[in-house]
Design an enzyme around this catalytic site. Structure first.
Site, mmCIF file in Angstrom:
data_model
loop_
_atom_site.group_PDB
_atom_site.id
_atom_site.type_symbol
_atom_site.label_atom_id
_atom_site.label_comp_id
_atom_site.label_asym_id
_atom_site.label_seq_id
_atom_site.Cartn_x
_atom_site.Cartn_y
_atom_site.Cartn_z
ATOM 1 N N HIS A 75 3.306 -10.784 -42.084
ATOM 2 C CA HIS A 75 2.975 -9.699 -41.144
ATOM 3 C C HIS A 75 4.216 -8.843 -40.906
ATOM 4 C CE1 HIS A 75 -0.748 -11.856 -39.286
ATOM 5 N NE2 HIS A 75 -1.052 -11.191 -40.383
ATOM 6 N N HIS B 47 -12.454 -10.583 -45.208
ATOM 7 C CA HIS B 47 -11.447 -10.036 -44.308
ATOM 8 C C HIS B 47 -10.678 -8.965 -45.078
ATOM 9 C CE1 HIS B 47 -8.477 -9.616 -41.283
ATOM 10 N NE2 HIS B 47 -7.688 -10.623 -41.599
ATOM 11 N N GLU C 133 -7.712 -7.509 -44.358
ATOM 12 C CA GLU C 133 -6.256 -7.463 -44.242
ATOM 13 C C GLU C 133 -5.623 -7.552 -45.629
ATOM 14 O OE1 GLU C 133 -2.840 -9.219 -41.236
ATOM 15 O OE2 GLU C 133 -4.757 -10.248 -41.410
ATOM 16 N N ASP D 152 -3.310 -9.083 -47.186
ATOM 17 C CA ASP D 152 -3.019 -10.327 -47.891
ATOM 18 C C ASP D 152 -4.264 -10.935 -48.517
ATOM 19 O OD1 ASP D 152 -3.459 -10.553 -45.025
ATOM 20 O OD2 ASP D 152 -3.317 -12.709 -45.273
ATOM 21 N N HIS E 137 -9.252 -13.028 -36.973
ATOM 22 C CA HIS E 137 -8.532 -12.389 -35.884
ATOM 23 C C HIS E 137 -8.534 -10.852 -35.984
ATOM 24 C CE1 HIS E 137 -4.640 -11.617 -38.255
ATOM 25 N NE2 HIS E 137 -5.459 -12.201 -39.072
ATOM 26 N N ASP F 286 -9.376 -16.773 -42.331
ATOM 27 C CA ASP F 286 -8.139 -17.149 -41.630
ATOM 28 C C ASP F 286 -8.322 -18.331 -40.687
ATOM 29 O OD1 ASP F 286 -6.219 -15.486 -42.717
ATOM 30 O OD2 ASP F 286 -6.719 -13.820 -41.411
ATOM 31 N N TYR G 218 0.224 -21.917 -36.491
ATOM 32 C CA TYR G 218 -0.679 -20.847 -36.911
ATOM 33 C C TYR G 218 -1.608 -20.454 -35.757
ATOM 34 C CZ TYR G 218 -3.860 -18.495 -40.251
ATOM 35 O OH TYR G 218 -4.633 -17.595 -40.942
ATOM 36 N N HIS H 161 -5.610 -19.406 -46.326
ATOM 37 C CA HIS H 161 -4.179 -19.706 -46.453
ATOM 38 C C HIS H 161 -3.987 -21.217 -46.381
ATOM 39 C CE1 HIS H 161 -2.929 -15.554 -46.155
ATOM 40 N NE2 HIS H 161 -3.521 -15.411 -44.977
#
Length: 395
Positions: A23, A79, A81, A83, A145, A164, A192, A225
């Protein structure tokens, strides 16, 4: 590298052994991480998520070794995001017409990130996608999230692709929870949760209860992850329910920064006073200028109370302390008590500022704090020990 997960499911992601910051510079990853992507080969072929952009070309080339890209029927974007979706532009360059299944917010964010009008197919909770004899069932999980987050469940194999949720930043060649060091896995999981999911805890509880109400059998949780949960996957669900419920242990964390060691001495004397009064409570001290902030946040998450210390500088507080306060305010900790302390030379505003900022961050201040002028002498050290005794007694 690819790896068998279960039956016709293969892991086709990327282990990032060198990752140390995530991040941007917001999250420390001492143990590396992985970007987990899954290929499901049934009568229809589905690809769940991709990897971070810097590995896009490598990812697509490795995927070609597993399957002719033209045989992929569906791409599932749980998701948006970067990554998780970073390799999408490179992948979709080869298969531009393949539908991408995602939430409404997912399509909006992917368009915002990559400025492509791919073949988006919008899904909501309860929608199903047939792979032949098995189905994918989609469950929206907004703000876990990001607004677009969703889970995907595969019938027959009883696998939840949780994105996530339930993950951790941990690079390992073993990839399954029954094959890794359990203490290391637990530590990365709670770190996490503490640093990413804490502000969404009420939603975590509601979403878990909703998913459990579907009564879907669960054999495995495939995260985005880190480690895949195949041995008693319910254990991490139980931990999330525990962590989401205003979690605390019998711990007090003393967090401080210091200019010329006076505030450090105060911290150590306060800790001594706490231990003299209560030898059952765990007391941990962290110099905020020297300790990784995400590790500190994890300790705050575990604590029933914190004591925050700073010397006064320019009528204010030290930068590392201010940064932690801003971080804690965003995480919205609940049901935690706090106190403040610090040394000063001639103005001494720091303690009052700390208490105000702690209250603004949701902590319950237990007193008016403790100030000691210049370096603590014998009387000053005694007042610190007494402060520690009084503070722990008030809990």
């Amino acid at each position: 590298m690819s790896m068998a997960v279960k039956n016709n499911i293969r892991w086709v992601g990327k282990i990032d052994w060198e990752l140390r910051k995530f991040h941007g510079d917001e999250y420390s990853t001492h143990k590396g991480s992985s970007y987990n992507s899954y290929l499901i080969k049934e009568e229809k072929v589905a690809l769940i998520d991709t990897v971070w952009g810097p590995f896009a070309k490598e990812y697509v080339e490795n995927l070609k070794k597993e399957i002719d890209l033209d045989q992929i029927d569906y791409v599932i974007a749980c998701h948006s995001e970067n990554d998780h979706s970073g390799a999408l532009p490179e992948l979709m360059r080869h298969i531009p017409d393949v539908p991408i299944y995602c939430t409404k917010n997912g399509a909006k964010i992917l368009k915002g990130l990559y400025h492509r009008d791919w073949n988006f197919q919008l899904v909501k909770t309860g929608d199903k996608l047939s792979l032949g004899t098995k189905e994918l069932i989609f469950v929206e999980a907004p703000m876990l999230h990001w607004p677009d987050s969703m889970f995907t469940y595969l019938t027959g194999d009883e696998v939840l692709f949780s994105n996530d949720a339930f993950g951790q930043h941990l690079a390992s060649e073993f990839m399954f929870n029954d094959r890794v060091d359990q203490a290391e896995l637990y530590q990365e999981c709670i770190k996490y949760y503490a640093n990413i999911l804490t502000p969404f805890s009420p939603m975590v509880i509601r979403k878990i209860k909703e998913v459990l109400s579907f009564n879907l059998p669960l054999d495995m949780i495939c995260t985005s992850h880190g480690i895949i949960w195949r041995d008693n996957p319910a254990q991490i669900i139980e931990k999330y329910l525990e962590w989401a419920d205003n979690y605390q242990e019998n711990q007090i964390s003393i967090l401080y920064d210091t200019m010329w060691d006076s505030t450090r001495v105060m911290a150590e004397e306060i800790a001594a006073g706490i231990r003299e009064t209560d030898d059952q409570v765990t007391v941990k001290l962290h110099n905020l200028a020297k300790t990784d902030k995400n590790d500190v946040i994890t300790e705050v998450f575990k604590s029933k109370a914190i004591l925050l210390g700073s010397s006064t500088i320019n009528n204010g507080i030290l930068v590392s302390v201010a940064a932690l306060l801003e971080e804690m305010k965003g995480l919205k900790f609940k049901n935690k008590k706090a106190g403040a302390f610090g040394s000063y030379g001639w103005s001494g505003e720091a303690v009052k500022l700390l208490l105000a900022k702690l209250a603004d961050a949701g902590f319950e201040a237990m007193d008016e704090g403790l100030r000691v002028i210049w370096a603590p002498d014998e009387e000053g050290a005694r007042s610190c020990r007494e402060y520690g005794k009084t503070f722990v007694g008030s809990l």
